[in-house]
Design a protein around this motif. Structure first.
Motif, short mmCIF file in Angstrom:
data_model
loop_
_atom_site.label_atom_id
_atom_site.label_comp_id
_atom_site.label_asym_id
_atom_site.label_seq_id
_atom_site.Cartn_x
_atom_site.Cartn_y
_atom_site.Cartn_z
N SER A 43 0.83 -1.22 0.00
CA SER A 43 0.00 0.00 0.00
C SER A 43 0.86 1.26 0.00
O SER A 43 0.57 2.21 -0.73
CB SER A 43 -0.91 -0.01 1.23
N GLU A 44 1.94 1.26 0.78
CA GLU A 44 2.72 2.49 0.93
C GLU A 44 3.82 2.62 -0.11
O GLU A 44 4.34 3.72 -0.32
CB GLU A 44 3.36 2.53 2.32
N GLY A 45 4.23 1.52 -0.69
CA GLY A 45 5.33 1.59 -1.63
C GLY A 45 6.63 1.22 -0.96
O GLY A 45 6.73 1.16 0.27
N PHE A 46 7.66 0.98 -1.77
CA PHE A 46 8.87 0.35 -1.24
C PHE A 46 9.64 1.27 -0.31
O PHE A 46 10.09 0.86 0.74
CB PHE A 46 9.77 -0.09 -2.39
N TYR A 47 9.74 2.55 -0.65
CA TYR A 47 10.58 3.42 0.19
C TYR A 47 9.97 3.58 1.57
O TYR A 47 10.66 3.50 2.59
CB TYR A 47 10.78 4.76 -0.51
N GLU A 48 8.64 3.77 1.58
CA GLU A 48 7.96 3.85 2.88
C GLU A 48 8.29 2.61 3.70
O GLU A 48 8.66 2.69 4.87
CB GLU A 48 6.44 3.92 2.65
N PHE A 49 8.21 1.47 3.05
CA PHE A 49 8.46 0.21 3.73
C PHE A 49 9.89 0.17 4.23
O PHE A 49 10.18 -0.24 5.35
CB PHE A 49 8.19 -0.94 2.76
N TRP A 50 10.79 0.65 3.41
CA TRP A 50 12.22 0.55 3.72
C TRP A 50 12.54 1.31 4.99
O TRP A 50 13.26 0.82 5.85
CB TRP A 50 13.02 1.09 2.54
N ASN A 51 11.99 2.53 5.14
CA ASN A 51 12.24 3.24 6.41
C ASN A 51 11.00 3.24 7.28
O ASN A 51 10.62 4.23 7.85
CB ASN A 51 12.71 4.69 6.20
N TRP A 52 10.39 2.11 7.39
CA TRP A 52 9.19 1.98 8.21
C TRP A 52 9.60 1.83 9.67
O TRP A 52 10.30 0.91 10.03
CB TRP A 52 8.39 0.75 7.75
N PHE A 53 9.18 2.80 10.46
CA PHE A 53 9.35 2.66 11.92
C PHE A 53 7.99 2.32 12.50
O PHE A 53 7.04 3.07 12.33
CB PHE A 53 9.88 3.95 12.53
N ASP A 54 7.90 1.19 13.17
CA ASP A 54 6.61 0.73 13.66
C ASP A 54 6.49 1.07 15.15
O ASP A 54 7.08 0.41 15.99
CB ASP A 54 6.49 -0.78 13.45
N PRO A 55 5.75 2.14 15.48
CA PRO A 55 5.66 2.54 16.89
C PRO A 55 4.77 1.61 17.70
O PRO A 55 4.82 1.62 18.92
CB PRO A 55 5.06 3.94 16.82
N THR A 56 3.97 0.78 17.03
CA THR A 56 3.01 -0.01 17.79
C THR A 56 3.65 -1.30 18.31
O THR A 56 3.12 -1.92 19.20
CB THR A 56 1.81 -0.40 16.91
N ALA A 57 4.77 -1.70 17.74
CA ALA A 57 5.43 -2.90 18.26
C ALA A 57 6.36 -2.51 19.39
O ALA A 57 6.83 -1.37 19.45
CB ALA A 57 6.22 -3.58 17.15
N TRP A 58 6.59 -3.42 20.31
CA TRP A 58 7.52 -3.20 21.42
C TRP A 58 7.23 -1.88 22.11
O TRP A 58 8.13 -1.13 22.46
CB TRP A 58 8.96 -3.24 20.91
N TYR A 59 5.94 -1.60 22.28
CA TYR A 59 5.56 -0.38 22.95
C TYR A 59 6.28 -0.33 24.30
O TYR A 59 6.37 -1.32 24.98
CB TYR A 59 4.04 -0.38 23.17
N PRO A 60 6.82 0.76 24.77
CA PRO A 60 6.88 2.05 24.07
C PRO A 60 8.13 2.23 23.22
O PRO A 60 8.35 3.33 22.73
CB PRO A 60 6.91 3.01 25.25
N LEU A 61 8.91 1.19 23.04
CA LEU A 61 10.19 1.37 22.34
C LEU A 61 9.98 1.59 20.85
O LEU A 61 10.60 2.42 20.21
CB LEU A 61 11.08 0.15 22.54
#
Lengths: 482, 315, 781
Positions: free
Chosen positions: C67-85
């Motif tokens: 959905s977001e495209g490759f570059y978005e994916f490449w620098n994807w920071f997922d704030p919802t995992a390992w909350y709050p890290l």
């Protein structure tokens, strides 16, 4: 219909200066009986006006709705008692000083002086009731509150008026007794018998569509009653109907967002208690464990899934024409729907095109009737968007919705192996009710070339592939020959 | 050794036996039996004095032959090693923590009163009074867990949390091992010249390869890592259940695999070179039969392990 | 010479060749079909759904990519995992899998084929299994010939050992990794045989793909150097080896460093040092060879050799030294635990706690490989007969892989292809020998038929190479002689040469042939039955959905997980933080779309230990932890009602252990056992156990479900106390239909500032005064 006045509202407000009070004195209501059938999210209001003409050639009767009534009313139609055909109704705009909205109804034939007619006006109000108390525990019952104006608003004098409020269940927790009605009635203004509360009869009421009356004299009445079915709302309905001539198939897919508008669940959901109540067969009224939908007959390969995959808890009984007129689908959400909970899901099926479409030799056009919505019994549909996708290359499309949508337009929709894409008709509605379950008729032409477009495209593509393979196989790309 | 014991026998009697002397006795005992006090009922009472200012760690074990407690035997030397390491600590700290061993056969009553059903168990008794009383004020014994295995190093590490100073335990360097390793290496180098033809022959390597892979694929590593016994109690050699096996199964299965593979090789390599029709025919039928029978044996054994398995050949 | 059965003689060689190649293509197509079809049980029995746990993350990541495209994916920071890290996803995954399905997705949409990304993810593994079959065919073809290749392809297509990781819906890295593994190996062999830098480069590229796809690439990184090194030891150094290895190593290493997750590991960690060392060694030797070719003086050569060896040793020492200095990271725990098998349990309990890291008992081998497991030693022997370079590779592969497979169940996967290849070689040579119509002459005349041996053999080759085109063999022989048959001819000559003296070999009579062939076919048939059975019964259930059967035998779907996850998704605020044991992190993120504390990418031991501590300590202790981590909901899996054994109470000890690793003096494993050292949940359970949050949440109001009767935990088979635990700091928020998933809401602090326990007691005290029916749990207070 109401929506589309709403859309034209500003225009109306301009045209207020000439309200149709020309006919204000041409009628008088000998009797008005209003019956309000309370329900969950829908309330049926039937008003019978016994009309007497005061002058010759009075052909246009004016109805009036107060602001709140107008907001609630999502369906309004007038008939002559005992007749089927619906009378033409025209919005006559907003009356500034009285603050009511007027509609002019054309009577089938003009009345001469003292000629009478019985006008039956049917209205469906949505979002008219609200849960009270707003929160209920898992085991508690459910009760709703309905508030309305006492007197029927009308631009004409009224001799006798009676308002009946019917509750679905006999136990009515409370109802208000309006004060200071002595000038209209002698005895106590309200009587309760069983599930029915009757206000009136009130006699010789002046024209109520008038600030001088509405401000001081109009009374507000409220009824607080038990309702022992869940109050369901479909907050959002997206239907897409896709027509395929190759497959002789009409695929209909509904994206439904359910909301339990009953009292919010107080505290938390306890599976233990739920299982107990299921076991004892005493399901509390505000819990929706499952709902039954009527789908069209002879449908094929139905599917029912949500955002995270197939939902295995559903049961379909396909009806076959002509014996059964519909198939029954029993849908169980993944979890029982408690008060205030949401559940969204997708429902779809295929059905033989022949049941819906026909070919008109004379014009060379296909005619197809697509059902506008799937009835969720007793539920109001908040926002509805109906998309009808015609076969690729369909030309001179025109469509006839059962009633005017808020907005309708045609766009191109590209899907399986399309080359140019298909025309898609999109209709948007608001606050649909049981009455709105109509059919959209669409007419379009599909030339043979359009039918053949896809196979040809695919064939050429494969041909290209094979040729390429052929060439590559026979090409020698080695640098030095062995 | 004897004298203090006598003293201990009298310990309950002589009321004069004051606190200091208890401690002194313990110190003495510890010193006399290089760090580990062999506890009996009395000395145990002494050690677990309800007003103790010292801490102690006690090993409950059953070393006697007839108890057949394998783990106990594995664990005991490590225990003693750690205790020994502790006895090298300067006296000031050393005398605030004692190591003791309670053997089942010398002090059953202790086992009973503690309701211990299994051995070995290690308990740490924190000090109840005095400067070394733990902040939590906890005085009931803390049981150590052996999830890290019976080795001395983790044990010392765990105990160090409760001793005044960390236990200066260092794993002894195993010179004998190194020496033997060196010896083997050297002898190999020396012998290289003579055995080089063997090493050069591909068939040696083939044999090595085949044997390794056969052993490995018949669950050798499982037996080794899980420390499975060679065969079960009352001599059964197939461990019921799909996820487990005994040591003996490794051999049996490896042999069956080997035979089957051998059968195939025979049919492909050897038989075709047999140039008298009758003998050749005989061999072919023989090996085909062997393969078939062996295979059905294998399947039936597998059926033993995995009851749900629907297929079977001959038997 | 005599024939066992007659062959048609009026066929032009061209026809035979074409027919055989056509048959080959058809056979391969059928094999691919079988490979794909046999992996669809899960979809047919259940639905097209993502399986297990990790796949849910891959799926989620893929959705982002699509959905977001490759570059978005490449620098994807997922704030919802390992909350709050939070988690930097782009840099901490092997993107190969997602990239692959992303590419497929965009291609299909380019063709106006709006296929749902989920279906692509589900079908990826079966699709690639077909490719695996093909690459195995190519690989085996290099080993022996087409017939063996086809057999190998068929084997790997349906062998359970590989299906277990590649059924439809198990959308994991292994799904594509095995194909890449085999194809890289094939290209390496090809490069080695032809000594072409082209194939070397191709190998490097696919190696790069592999690195981007699976952490197991280390296997290739060490296999190829090992192979090269062995060849050198065998004195088989050649310019071909030099070219192949150098091109592979140089390009492959540079390429692999482009993957962010790998980064500079190829030059900084021990796993990769072997490759580097061999590379260096090759350079030295090549240099030495060069010099020796130009210089003749004896002493100089001796000197040269000395220096070569010296340099080699120096290089080795240098690497060791660097490791000690810390310039080169020592082996990572996961890798190290392969050698020192006790290591993981002691030092990395998280790794040890994973079931697929357990050692393998022999039934698993037989279950996964069936007859292949005992045919493959024969194949290895055959490889030894003619010890060409590629055979050396297979032999090493066999030894190494069988060791690894023995140590870890999951590494069965790497063993499988090798087993298939060897078994195919063995099987096809049996078939060759017994289908070959040529009968040797009786004992009398010997010497003259050596040539025939070769010819007949080659004819065999053709006959079998083209599956059922057998009978056309003889004529085709000359036509197909130079082609891939060279391999087989040499085989036969090898056979002949190894036996002393020249003599014709072959089989007499038809019945013998028939017996052996029937036996072989029978075994193959059995193999197919076995594979079908195992696949359908063992490997085709998506642990997300459980199936049981109604009394009437119809299938009943138990869908509690999705029920609860969907409830979370629809009826809780977007930002509600859910705490659960790490196994369920990915599923919650994927299905419920809510932030989680820990998940299956177990990179932060402390964080996991924190969750473990919260779960295993009492409410009072746990509550502050929960509040500090903004936990709104706590989710536990409880199988006690249904007898679902994979529930949290059974995993509980691991939570305790891991927590103990970080807080040894607050959490102690022994406290959770009874005095007798048993793990109990009934009356006899230790107090620490009974007060632990996990216990309370699992059994909260469980006993009441049984009315008056004795409550029984169907997993542990223990009788629960009549009066269940109470909760003061948590509220039951949702419990799924079969009680498998139970979700609790963490109460906010009491508005009056009392601690919640007293507040609760007060509440209930007040209730007691009112004569209103009250909850049974008041009984305890």
């Amino acid at each position: 219909m109401v929506p589309h006045w709403r859309r034209r509202l500003p225009l109306l407000l301009l045209s207020l200066l000439c309200p149709s009070f020309a006919s204000a004195h041409s009628f008088e209501n000998t009797a008005i009986v209003r019956t309000i059938d309370l329900g969950g999210s829908l309330v049926h209001v039937t008003t019978t006006y016994a009309v007497k003409a005061l002058e010759d050639g009075a052909g246009v009767y004016t109805l009036a709705l107060a602001e709140r009534e107008l907001k609630r009313t999502s369906w309004l139609e007038a008939k002559i008692k005992g007749q089927q055909n619906i009378l033409a109704m025209e919005s006559a705009g907003f009356d500034g000083e009285s603050g009511v909205y007027l509609f002019s109804v054309e009577l089938p034939e003009t009345l001469r002086t003292n000629g009478t007619a019985n006008l039956v006006v049917e209205a469906i109000e949505t979002h008219a009731t609200y849960p009270w108390p707003e929160e209920a525990g898992q085991k508690d019952g459910q009760s709703l509150k309905y508030e309305t104006d006492l007197f029927v608003v009308s631009p004409y004098k009224t001799s006798v008026e009676r308002i009946k409020i019917k509750s679905p269940s006999p136990n009515i927790l409370s109802y208000s007794t309006p004060e200071g009605l002595d000038e209209f009635t002698m005895e106590i203004p309200v009587t309760k018998s069983g599930a029915t509360i009757t206000y009136g009869p009130f006699s010789n009421i002046p024209a109520t569509a008038d600030a001088t009356f509405l401000k001081p004299k109009q009374k507000e009445v409220a009824v607080h009653y038990n309702y022992d079915h869940p109050v369901i709302e479909v907050t959002e309905l997206k239907r897409s109907a896709e027509i395929s001539h190759w497959g002789a198939n009409l695929n209909i897919e509904d994206k439904i967002h359910l909301h339990n508008a009953g009292p919010k669940l107080k505290g938390h959901f306890s599976r233990l208690e739920h299982q107990a109540s299921t076991f004892l067969g005493r399901m509390p009224p505000h819990v929706l464990p499952s709902l039954t939908l009527h789908l069209p007959p002879n449908i094929r390969s139905p599917y029912y899934y949500d955002l995270i995959g197939n939902v295995s808890t559903s049961h379909l009984r396909v009806g076959h024409l002509p014996a059964q007129q519909s198939s029954l689908l029993e849908v169980r959400p993944r979890y029982p729907l408690m008060g205030g909970w949401n559940y969204s899901f997708t429902l779809g099926w295929d059905s033989p095109l022949a049941d819906y479409a026909g070919y008109d030799k004379s014009t060379g056009k296909y005619v197809i009737g697509v059902p506008l919505m799937t009835l969720v019994p007793g539920a109001v549909v908040g926002d509805a968007e109906v998309t009808i996708i015609l076969p690729e290359g369909a030309t001179d499309v025109d469509f006839f919705p059962p009633f005017t949508p808020i907005q309708s337009y045609v766009k191109t929709h590209v899907t399986y192996l399309d080359t140019v894409g298909r025309p898609a008709i999109i209709l948007e509605y608001k606050d649909l009710t049981t009455k709105h379950a109509g059919t959209v008729y669409v007419m379009y032409k599909v030339p043979l070339s359009a039918h053949l477009k896809k196979p040809l495209a695919v064939a050429t593509a494969f041909m290209g592939l094979f040729v390429l393979g052929f060439a590559v196989r026979r090409m020698d790309v080695r640098i030095q020959k062995k | 050794m004897l004298l203090p014991l006598l003293a201990l026998l009298f310990a309950p009697l002589c009321l004069a036996a004051s606190f200091q002397t208890d401690h002194a006795k313990l110190v003495q005992l510890a010193a006399s039996s290089n760090g580990v006090i062999r506890l009996d009922e009395h000395s145990y009472k002494l050690l677990t004095n309800p007003k103790r200012t010292w801490s102690a760690s006690v090993q409950f074990t059953a070393l006697d032959k007839k108890r057949r407690c394998g783990p106990c035997k594995d664990f005991d030397p490590n225990w003693n090693a750690v205790a020994k390491a502790w006895s090298t600590v300067p006296a000031a700290e050393r005398d605030n923590h004692f190591f003791g061993t309670v053997d089942f056969d010398h002090a059953m009553s202790i086992f009973q009163q503690l309701g211990l059903q299994s051995a070995p168990v290690v308990q740490v008794l924190p000090a109840v009074e005095g400067p070394r009383r733990p902040a939590s004020g906890r005085s009931n014994p803390i049981a150590l867990d052996f999830s890290g295995g019976f080795d001395a190093a983790p044990l010392a590490e765990q105990l160090s949390r409760h001793t005044p100073v960390p236990i200066p335990y260092k794993a002894p360097i195993d010179y004998s091992r190194i020496a033997s390793g060196l010896f083997v290496l050297l002898s190999f180098v020396a012998a290289l010249r003579f055995i080089s033809p063997i090493l050069k022959s591909r068939w040696t390597w083939a044999a090595i390869t085949i044997i390794t892979s056969l052993i490995m694929t018949s669950g050798f590593m499982f037996v080794r890592i899980r420390g499975m016994p060679y065969n079960g109690p009352n001599g059964q050699w197939i461990a019921g259940g799909y996820q487990t096996q005994f040591g003996q199964e490794v051999h049996v299965i490896a042999m069956i695999y080997g035979t089957l593979a051998g059968g195939f090789l025979m049919l492909t390599l050897v038989v075709p070179n047999q140039l008298s029709p009758s003998r050749q025919r005989m061999q072919i039928y023989l090996w085909t039969g062997v393969i078939f029978v062996m295979y059905s044996v294998l399947v039936s054994i597998f059926k033993e392990k995995n009851r749900g398995y629907p297929f079977r050949l001959l038997l | 010479m005599p024939l066992a059965y007659s062959l048609p003689t009026d066929l032009s060689p061209a026809t035979v060749v074409n027919a055989s190649s056509l048959l080959r293509i058809v056979a391969l197509a059928l094999i691919s079909g079988a490979a794909i079809a046999s992996r669809l049980f899960a979809v047919i029995n259940f639905e097209s759904v993502i399986h297990e746990f990790d796949p849910w993350f891959n799926y989620r990541a893929t959705r982002v990519l699509a959905s977001e495209g490759f570059y978005e994916f490449w620098n994807w920071f997922d704030p919802t995992a390992w909350y709050p890290l939070g988690r930097v996803v782009g840099g901490t995954i092997y993107p190969g899998l997602m990239a692959t399905s992303g590419v497929i997705y965009s291609i299909l949409h380019g063709l106006n084929l709006p296929v749902d990304i989920r279906n692509i993810c589900v079908m990826l593994a079966p699709g690639f299994s077909a490719l695996t079959a093909w690459s195995t065919y190519m690989f085996t073809k290099e080993m022996k010939d087409e017939s063996a290749g086809l057999l190998a392809a068929a084997f790997i297509g349906i062998v359970p050992g590989y299906i277990s990781r590649s059924v439809a819906g198990s959308y994991d890295n292994e799904a594509i990794a095995i194909f890449l593994l085999m194809f890289t190996f094939f290209l390496w062999i090809k490069a080695l045989k032809t000594g072409s830098a082209f194939f070397g480069t191709l190998a490097a590229l696919f190696y790069f793909y592999m690195v981007a796809a699976w952490g197991g690439y280390a296997f290739i990184t060490n296999m190829i150097p090992l192979h090269a090194f062995t060849l050198i030891l065998m004195g088989r150094f050649s310019s071909r080896l030099y070219v192949a290895y150098s091109s592979w190593y140089a390009i492959g290493t540079l390429a692999s460093m482009q993957v962010p997750f790998v980064g500079f590991q190829p030059v900084r960690t021990s796993e990769h040092m072997a490759a580097l060392g061999v590379f260096g060694l090759l350079q030295i030797i090549a240099f030495a060879e060069l010099v020796r070719a130009h210089v003749s003086s004896k002493q100089f050569q001796r000197l040269l050799y000395a220096s070569v060896i010296g340099m080699g040793i120096l290089g080795g020492l240098a690497i060791v030294g660097l490791t000690y200095k810390g310039w080169i990271a020592p082996w990572t725990g996961r890798f190290y635990s392969l050698w020192d098998t006790g290591y993981a349990k002691k030092y990395i309990p998280i790794i040890a706690s994973v079931s697929e890291h357990q050692p393998t008992a022999w039934p698993s081998f037989f279950m996964d490989l069936q007859l292949l497991i005992f045919v493959f030693p024969a194949g290895v022997i055959l490889c030894f007969r003619e010890l060409r370079d590629e055979h050396v590779f297979v032999i090493i592969y066999a030894v190494v892989a069988s060791y690894f497979a023995g140590v870890m169940v999951r590494l069965m996967l790497t063993l499988t292809p090798c087993v298939c290849v060897c078994a195919a070689v063995a099987f096809s040579s049996v078939l060759d020998t017994y289908i070959n119509p040529v009968e040797p002459d009786a004992v009398e005349e010997e010497a003259e038929t050596a040539g025939d041996g070769a010819v007949s053999a080659s004819s065999t080759a053709v006959s079998t190479s083209s599956g059922s085109a057998t009978k056309k063999g003889k004529k085709a022989a000359p036509a197909a002689q130079p082609g891939p048959l060279g391999g087989l001819v040499s085989t036969v000559s090898a056979v002949v040469s190894t036996k002393k003296g020249e003599k014709s070999r072959g089989i007499f009579g038809g019945d013998t042939r028939l017996a052996v062939l029937l036996n072989a076919l029978g075994m193959l048939l059995f193999f197919v039955l076995h594979c079908t059975y195992v696949t359908s019964s063992a490997y085709s259930s998506p642990s997300v959905v459980l199936a049981s059967t109604n009394p009437d035998g119809s299938q009943h779907i138990i869908d509690d997980f999705r029920e609860a996850y969907y409830w979370l998704r629809q009826n809780t605020p977007e930002t509600a933080v859910v705490m659960s044991w790490w196994d369920y992190g990915y599923q919650i993120a994927g299905m419920a779309d809510r932030p989680t504390l820990v998940d299956n990418n177990t990179w932060n031991n402390t964080h996991i230990a924190t969750v473990g501590k919260a779960m295993s300590s009492s409410e009072e202790v746990a509550y502050p932890i929960l509040r500090k981590h903004d936990v709104d909901y706590v989710l536990v899996i409880f199988g006690g009602l249904l007898g679902y054994s994979g529930d949290d109470i059974n995993k509980f000890l691991w939570m305790v252990r891991i927590a103990q690793g970080v807080w040894p003096d607050e959490i102690q494993e022994p406290n959770y056992f009874t005095a007798k050292g048993e793990y109990k949940v009934d009356d006899g359970a230790s107090n620490t156990m009974k007060n632990s949050l996990m216990y309370k949440m699992s059994y909260y109001r469980f006993a009441e479900l049984f009315g008056g009767n004795q409550a029984v935990d169907r997993v542990r088979g223990q009788q629960m106390p009549k009066i269940g635990p109470t909760l003061d700091y948590l509220d039951e928020a949702f419990t799924s239909e079969n009680w498998i998933v139970r979700i609790y809401q963490v109460k906010k602090e009491d508005p009056l500032g009392r601690d919640l326990r007293t507040a609760n007691a007060f509440e209930q005290g007040k209730r007691r005064k009112r004569s209103k029916p009250v909850a049974r749990r008041r009984a305890i207070v």
